[in-house]
Motif scaffolding. Sequence first.
Motif, PDB file in Angstrom:
ATOM      1  N   SER A   1       0.864  -1.180   0.000  1.00 15.48           N
ATOM      2  CA  SER A   1       0.000   0.000   0.000  1.00 15.48           C
ATOM      3  C   SER A   1       0.897   1.226   0.000  1.00 15.48           C
ATOM      4  N   LEU A   2       0.766   2.048  -1.027  1.00 17.15           N
ATOM      5  CA  LEU A   2       1.565   3.267  -1.160  1.00 17.15           C
ATOM      6  C   LEU A   2       0.704   4.471  -0.794  1.00 17.15           C
ATOM      7  N   ALA A   3       1.248   5.368   0.030  1.00 14.69           N
ATOM      8  CA  ALA A   3       0.527   6.579   0.431  1.00 14.69           C
ATOM      9  C   ALA A   3       1.382   7.805   0.146  1.00 14.69           C
ATOM     10  N   PHE A   4       0.751   8.858  -0.364  1.00 12.07           N
ATOM     11  CA  PHE A   4       1.420  10.143  -0.553  1.00 12.07           C
ATOM     12  C   PHE A   4       0.371  11.240  -0.511  1.00 12.07           C
ATOM     13  N   ASP A   5       0.822  12.487  -0.378  1.00 17.76           N
ATOM     14  CA  ASP A   5      -0.090  13.619  -0.270  1.00 17.76           C
ATOM     15  C   ASP A   5       0.013  14.521  -1.489  1.00 17.76           C
ATOM     16  N   PHE A   6      -1.149  14.885  -2.045  1.00 16.96           N
ATOM     17  CA  PHE A   6      -1.204  15.921  -3.068  1.00 16.96           C
ATOM     18  C   PHE A   6      -1.027  17.276  -2.386  1.00 16.96           C
TER      19      PHE A   6
ATOM     20  N   ASN B   1      -4.263  -0.569 -12.157  1.00 13.32           N
ATOM     21  CA  ASN B   1      -3.181  -1.413 -11.657  1.00 13.32           C
ATOM     22  C   ASN B   1      -2.977  -1.285 -10.152  1.00 13.32           C
ATOM     23  N   ALA B   2      -3.953  -0.689  -9.458  1.00 11.09           N
ATOM     24  CA  ALA B   2      -3.957  -0.593  -7.997  1.00 11.09           C
ATOM     25  C   ALA B   2      -5.359  -0.180  -7.572  1.00 11.09           C
ATOM     26  N   LYS B   3      -5.684  -0.377  -6.316  1.00 11.70           N
ATOM     27  CA  LYS B   3      -6.930   0.127  -5.750  1.00 11.70           C
ATOM     28  C   LYS B   3      -6.646   1.544  -5.246  1.00 11.70           C
ATOM     29  N   TRP B   4      -7.081   2.536  -5.982  1.00 14.94           N
ATOM     30  CA  TRP B   4      -6.785   3.939  -5.688  1.00 14.94           C
ATOM     31  C   TRP B   4      -7.905   4.549  -4.854  1.00 14.94           C
ATOM     32  N   SER B   5      -7.530   5.400  -3.902  1.00 20.06           N
ATOM     33  CA  SER B   5      -8.514   6.132  -3.111  1.00 20.06           C
ATOM     34  C   SER B   5      -7.859   7.416  -2.608  1.00 20.06           C
TER      35      SER B   5
ATOM     36  N   ALA C   1      -2.649   3.991  -2.897  1.00 19.40           N
ATOM     37  CA  ALA C   1      -2.721   2.980  -3.954  1.00 19.40           C
ATOM     38  C   ALA C   1      -2.390   1.635  -3.321  1.00 19.40           C
ATOM     39  N   ALA C   2      -3.363   0.743  -3.264  1.00 21.99           N
ATOM     40  CA  ALA C   2      -3.174  -0.570  -2.650  1.00 21.99           C
ATOM     41  C   ALA C   2      -3.128  -1.640  -3.728  1.00 21.99           C
ATOM     42  N   SER C   3      -2.349  -2.666  -3.508  1.00 19.07           N
ATOM     43  CA  SER C   3      -2.141  -3.710  -4.509  1.00 19.07           C
ATOM     44  C   SER C   3      -3.435  -4.419  -4.871  1.00 19.07           C
ATOM     45  N   GLU C   4      -3.503  -4.861  -6.108  1.00 17.16           N
ATOM     46  CA  GLU C   4      -4.590  -5.716  -6.567  1.00 17.16           C
ATOM     47  C   GLU C   4      -4.232  -7.164  -6.244  1.00 17.16           C
ATOM     48  N   ASN C   5      -5.210  -8.059  -6.408  1.00 15.41           N
ATOM     49  CA  ASN C   5      -4.956  -9.478  -6.153  1.00 15.41           C
ATOM     50  C   ASN C   5      -3.815 -10.014  -7.010  1.00 15.41           C
ATOM     51  N   TYR C   6      -3.683  -9.485  -8.228  1.00 14.07           N
ATOM     52  CA  TYR C   6      -2.732 -10.034  -9.179  1.00 14.07           C
ATOM     53  C   TYR C   6      -1.329  -9.436  -9.088  1.00 14.07           C
TER      54      TYR C   6
ATOM     55  N   PRO D   1      -3.763   5.058   5.250  1.00 14.81           N
ATOM     56  CA  PRO D   1      -2.523   5.746   4.895  1.00 14.81           C
ATOM     57  C   PRO D   1      -1.321   5.260   5.683  1.00 14.81           C
ATOM     58  N   ALA D   2      -1.566   4.660   6.856  1.00 13.95           N
ATOM     59  CA  ALA D   2      -0.457   4.140   7.656  1.00 13.95           C
ATOM     60  C   ALA D   2      -0.068   2.726   7.250  1.00 13.95           C
ATOM     61  N   GLY D   3      -0.874   2.081   6.390  1.00 11.06           N
ATOM     62  CA  GLY D   3      -0.566   0.721   5.959  1.00 11.06           C
ATOM     63  C   GLY D   3      -0.494  -0.262   7.101  1.00 11.06           C
ATOM     64  N   ASN D   4      -1.363  -0.072   8.108  1.00  6.18           N
ATOM     65  CA  ASN D   4      -1.292  -0.908   9.313  1.00  6.18           C
ATOM     66  C   ASN D   4      -2.675  -1.440   9.656  1.00  6.18           C
ATOM     67  N   LEU D   5      -3.239  -2.194   8.717  1.00 10.16           N
ATOM     68  CA  LEU D   5      -4.607  -2.690   8.827  1.00 10.16           C
ATOM     69  C   LEU D   5      -4.629  -4.207   8.702  1.00 10.16           C
ATOM     70  N   ALA D   6      -5.411  -4.856   9.572  1.00  8.77           N
ATOM     71  CA  ALA D   6      -5.582  -6.305   9.537  1.00  8.77           C
ATOM     72  C   ALA D   6      -7.070  -6.635   9.463  1.00  8.77           C
ATOM     73  N   ALA D   7      -7.385  -7.830   8.978  1.00  7.78           N
ATOM     74  CA  ALA D   7      -8.768  -8.300   8.911  1.00  7.78           C
ATOM     75  C   ALA D   7      -9.121  -9.033  10.198  1.00  7.78           C
ATOM     76  N   ALA D   8     -10.339  -8.791  10.679  1.00  8.20           N
ATOM     77  CA  ALA D   8     -10.835  -9.500  11.856  1.00  8.20           C
ATOM     78  C   ALA D   8     -11.993 -10.405  11.447  1.00  8.20           C
ATOM     79  N   TRP D   9     -12.100 -11.547  12.125  1.00  9.22           N
ATOM     80  CA  TRP D   9     -13.114 -12.555  11.803  1.00  9.22           C
ATOM     81  C   TRP D   9     -13.584 -13.198  13.091  1.00  9.22           C
ATOM     82  N   HIS D  10     -14.879 -13.536  13.155  1.00  3.83           N
ATOM     83  CA  HIS D  10     -15.438 -14.219  14.320  1.00  3.83           C
ATOM     84  C   HIS D  10     -16.070 -15.533  13.882  1.00  3.83           C
ATOM     85  N   VAL D  11     -15.958 -16.534  14.741  1.00  2.00           N
ATOM     86  CA  VAL D  11     -16.588 -17.807  14.402  1.00  2.00           C
ATOM     87  C   VAL D  11     -17.044 -18.542  15.656  1.00  2.00           C
ATOM     88  N   TYR D  12     -18.257 -19.072  15.560  1.00  2.00           N
ATOM     89  CA  TYR D  12     -18.829 -19.966  16.555  1.00  2.00           C
ATOM     90  C   TYR D  12     -19.386 -21.179  15.819  1.00  2.00           C
ATOM     91  N   ASN D  13     -19.630 -22.223  16.543  1.00  2.00           N
ATOM     92  CA  ASN D  13     -20.101 -23.457  15.905  1.00  2.00           C
ATOM     93  C   ASN D  13     -21.434 -23.291  15.211  1.00  2.00           C
TER      94      ASN D  13
END
Length: 490
Positions: free
Chosen positions: A67-72, A83-87, A95-100, A386-398
């Motif tokens: 994930s690349l971050a910069f300021d205009f 070629n990236a997920k732009w926001s 600009a965050a990487s695509e799956n490919y 912008p800090a590139g410090n994000l993780a996915a969270a998931w919950h599961v029960y039976n």
Amino acid sequence: MRHPPRSVLAAVAGAVALIGSVTVPVVTASGAAPACSVEYSVTSQWGGGFQGAVKITNNTAAMSSWSLAFDFAGGQKLTQGWNAKWSQSGTTVTAASENYNGSLATGASVSAGFIASWSGSNAVPTSFKLNGTSCNTAVEPSPTPEPTDPAEDGPPVLRASGNKLVDAGGATRRLLGVNRSGGEFMCVQGRGIFDGPVDDASVKAIADWKANTVRIPLNEECWLGLSTIDPSYAGANYINAVKDLVAKVKAHGMTPVVELHWTYGQYTGNSAGCSDVHASCQKPMPDMQYTPAFWASVANTFKNDRTVVFDLFNEPYPDRATSTTTQAWQCWRDGGSCPGIGYEVAGMQDLVDSVRGTGATNLILAGGIAYSNDLSQWLTYRPADPAGNLAAAWHVYNFNTCANESCWNSTLAPVAAQVPLVAGEIGENTCAHGFIDQVMKWFDDRGLSYLGWTWNTWDCSSGPSLISSYDGTPTAFGTGLRDHLRALNG
């Protein structure tokens, strides 16, 4: 303003005047190489718009996503990219990487392009960060840290590096522990702040299970001190109690995860937990009225302590309110006026922006839809950080939908291949541990994180509950988690 959907450029219409490429040079100190280098160029420019490109070169360890971050600096506004997920959020472009193209070996490069509008000036960005690390700047090698005793030196500062959680020395870490429920409901019910003791002895009992993480559910109305909450359990009193528990968790070498559990906003639709507008139950999504302010306050409280992890919202379920899965995921990320939800929603992007707007760079967790049990489109809709410090969270029960290895292999494995994955809650309502044994094995085999629900003395068939006493005496269900943690970390 809501965050626009990311689009891929098919063609650039209209006349453009080709101008000379404007490239940011790589600047290094003698004898030291930058961790990464970025070449930024303006390839075409016309009245009110321009086409740009970035070339990223990775000079450190291989990464599975980037994930690349910069300021205009000149008021430019991103309109589309490829070629990236732009926001864009404010002046910050991500600009965050695509799956490919997420895999970036040492010395490898990747390029991406975009189109943006401009007026007045089209100033070139001067600084870039790749996964939170500054590029084009020489970095002297860090000395290898000496091994430390977590109980003496506290928990590590964690960051997302590719699909792993790593500490300051680059060593891979896992979050393995328990939830400590109570802070989400006791205060709003006028019964106190925590359910059961949170003294040093009770926290030490968690550490004695060889847990290294404690997740602490919170209530936004209690934290913000709204007038509907007993002042004894709200505002400064509530915040100080949370800070004290965080300090105790850290004193025993464990990572504290502060998590928003109950929120404001009236919802009476499908699967409603209550009809109350106040934060007295679980809502399908956080609210724009109070939740951004809550996270700004929490982030300001802990931003100077990056050992504290932020879990944005317990269990989103906009899918129960909206008519399509696409609407649910759009609501999850972008918020706003979501079908079936009567209040203005704060999306995950709003909450990331609230945290990062304070300058906090702490690790952030974001759970998916269907009570955080569905991550099938998490990568498509993940918020820009912008800090590139994000993780996915998931919950599961039976009793959840995605409660078998087939589902985990098809929906979790692709996420875990790109970003760190944390099972913030695992449990079963059988008073046994056969189901969580399967979950833990699947996560162990992939080096992933998980936290048992919950360190409270409830009926294990309705809680479920890990303990029958706050001295750490396990229930039959809790025995499975305790023995497993001790085998892993003993």
